[in-house]
Design a protein around this motif. Structure first.
Motif, PDB file in Angstrom:
ATOM      1  N   GLN A 178      79.616  21.903 -83.961  1.00  0.00           N
ATOM      2  CA  GLN A 178      78.510  21.231 -83.544  1.00  0.00           C
ATOM      3  C   GLN A 178      78.470  19.904 -84.215  1.00  0.00           C
ATOM      4  OE1 GLN A 178      76.047  23.011 -81.232  1.00  0.00           O
ATOM      5  NE2 GLN A 178      75.580  21.044 -80.735  1.00  0.00           N
ATOM      6  N   GLY A 219      75.754  34.375 -90.715  1.00  0.00           N
ATOM      7  CA  GLY A 219      76.857  35.241 -91.310  1.00  0.00           C
ATOM      8  C   GLY A 219      78.130  35.594 -90.432  1.00  0.00           C
ATOM      9  N   CYS A 269      80.891  26.862 -93.357  1.00  0.00           N
ATOM     10  CA  CYS A 269      79.174  27.221 -93.290  1.00  0.00           C
ATOM     11  C   CYS A 269      78.638  26.294 -94.154  1.00  0.00           C
ATOM     12  CB  CYS A 269      79.441  28.542 -94.069  1.00  0.00           C
ATOM     13  SG  CYS A 269      79.674  28.582 -95.747  1.00  0.00           S
TER      14      CYS A 269
HETATM   15  C1  LIG Z   1      72.377  28.336 -85.633  1.00  0.00           C
HETATM   16  C2  LIG Z   1      72.950  28.079 -87.156  1.00  0.00           C
HETATM   17  C3  LIG Z   1      72.972  29.172 -87.906  1.00  0.00           C
HETATM   18  C4  LIG Z   1      73.717  28.638 -89.280  1.00  0.00           C
HETATM   19  N1  LIG Z   1      73.908  29.845 -90.054  1.00  0.00           N
HETATM   20  C5  LIG Z   1      74.591  29.687 -91.237  1.00  0.00           C
HETATM   21  C6  LIG Z   1      74.713  30.850 -92.083  1.00  0.00           C
HETATM   22  O1  LIG Z   1      74.371  31.989 -92.023  1.00  0.00           O
HETATM   23  N2  LIG Z   1      75.241  30.619 -93.488  1.00  0.00           N
HETATM   24  C7  LIG Z   1      75.556  29.221 -93.783  1.00  0.00           C
HETATM   25  O2  LIG Z   1      76.218  28.990 -94.921  1.00  0.00           O
HETATM   26  N3  LIG Z   1      75.284  28.135 -92.870  1.00  0.00           N
HETATM   27  C8  LIG Z   1      74.722  28.369 -91.511  1.00  0.00           C
HETATM   28  N4  LIG Z   1      74.797  27.343 -90.722  1.00  0.00           N
HETATM   29  C9  LIG Z   1      75.177  26.118 -91.013  1.00  0.00           C
HETATM   30  C10 LIG Z   1      76.577  25.763 -90.487  1.00  0.00           C
HETATM   31  O3  LIG Z   1      77.649  26.891 -90.516  1.00  0.00           O
HETATM   32  C11 LIG Z   1      77.236  24.777 -91.263  1.00  0.00           C
HETATM   33  O4  LIG Z   1      76.630  23.388 -91.125  1.00  0.00           O
HETATM   34  C12 LIG Z   1      78.778  24.254 -90.552  1.00  0.00           C
HETATM   35  O5  LIG Z   1      79.410  23.508 -91.516  1.00  0.00           O
HETATM   36  C13 LIG Z   1      78.433  23.627 -89.180  1.00  0.00           C
HETATM   37  O6  LIG Z   1      79.912  23.343 -88.768  1.00  0.00           O
HETATM   38  P1  LIG Z   1      80.211  22.242 -87.614  1.00  0.00           P
HETATM   39  O7  LIG Z   1      79.846  20.951 -88.320  1.00  0.00           O
HETATM   40  O8  LIG Z   1      81.594  22.443 -87.431  1.00  0.00           O
HETATM   41  O9  LIG Z   1      79.151  22.493 -86.319  1.00  0.00           O
HETATM   42  C14 LIG Z   1      74.075  27.421 -89.613  1.00  0.00           C
HETATM   43  C15 LIG Z   1      73.762  26.510 -88.641  1.00  0.00           C
HETATM   44  C16 LIG Z   1      73.380  26.833 -87.386  1.00  0.00           C
HETATM   45  C17 LIG Z   1      73.286  25.621 -86.519  1.00  0.00           C
END
Ligand SMILES: Cc1cc2nc3c(=O)[nH]c(=O)nc-3n(C[C@H](O)[C@H](O)[C@H](O)COP(=O)(O)O)c2cc1C
Length: 158
Positions: A11, A62, A93
Motif C-alpha cells: 500500500q 499480525g 511491518c
Molecule cells: C490494516 C493495517 C494493519 C496493520 N497491522 C500491523 C500489525 O499488526 N503490525 C505491524 O507492525 N504493523 C502493522 N501495520 C503497518 C504495516 O504493516 C506497515 O506499515 C508496512 O510496512 C506497510 O507495508 P507497505 O508499505 O508495503 O504497504 C498495519 C497497517 C495496516 C494498514
C-alpha cells in the motif's frame, strides 16, 4: 531459462521495495523474473509457468494482508500443479515485533500446502527477509539473497 515470479502487495511502498530487491537477486542468479502486484495477476493459470514463486506482504494485524490471502485462496485453481516448484516469502511491518515473521510463516504454510519446496536460512532471517518500515541495507541484502537462493534452487530442481 529459470523463470521466477515475485508476487507482492504493497500500500505504501515498503514491501514493493523488498520485492524489487528480491527480483534483483534472482536476476543476478541468471533467472528471468516477473515482479507483479498480486492484484495485477488475473489469470491464476499463469503461476504454472514459473519454476519459483516468491511472495511478499505487509503485516496486517499480525498476518498477511487480505489482498495476499485472497490471491492465495484463488490459487486453488492451480492446486496440485505447483508441486515441486520452489517458494519463498518476505514481509514488512510497522513496529519491531509487529508480526512480520508470522506473516512470512503464514505465506510459507500456504506454499507448502501447494507442495512447494521452501528453503530456510541459517545465517540471516531464518524464514525469509523481514523489515520494520522502509527496508534498510540489511533487509535489502537479505531480499537479494532470498531471490538468489530461490533462483539457484529452482534451476537445480526444474
Ligand atoms: C490494516 C493495517 C494493519 C496493520 N497491522 C500491523 C500489525 O499488526 N503490525 C505491524 O507492525 N504493523 C502493522 N501495520 C503497518 C504495516 O504493516 C506497515 O506499515 C508496512 O510496512 C506497510 O507495508 P507497505 O508499505 O508495503 O504497504 C498495519 C497497517 C495496516 C494498514
Amino acid at each position: 531459462m529459470t523463470k521466477i515470479l515475485v508476487a507482492y502487495f504493497s500500500q505504501t511502498g515498503n514491501t514493493q521495495k523488498m520485492a524489487k530487491a528480491v527480483s534483483e537477486g534472482a536476476e543476478q542468479a541468471g533467472a528471468e523474473v516477473d515482479v507483479l502486484n498480486v492484484q495485477q495477476i488475473e489469470d491464476l493459470n499463469s503461476l504454472t509457468n514459473y519454476d519459483g514463486i516468491i511472495m511478499g506482504s505487509p503485516t496486517y494485524y499480525g498476518i498477511m494482508a487480505n489482498q495476499v490471502k485472497e490471491f492465495l485462496d484463488k490459487s486453488i485453481k492451480v492446486h496440485g500443479k505447483l508441486e515441486g516448484k520452489v517458494g519463498g516469502a518476505f514481509a514488512s511491518c510497522g513496529i519491531d515485533g509487529g508480526g512480520s515473521e508470522s506473516t512470512v510463516l503464514s505465506i510459507i504454510q500456504a506454499l507448502l500446502v501447494h507442495g512447494m519446496i521452501v528453503p530456510g536460512f541459517s545465517k540471516i532471517g531464518h524464514y525469509g527477509p523481514v523489515t520494520t518500515g522502509e527496508p534498510d541495507d540489511r533487509a535489502i541484502s537479505e531480499c537479494k539473497q532470498l531471490g538468489e537462493r530461490v533462483a539457484n534452487l529452482a534451476d537445480k530442481v526444474s
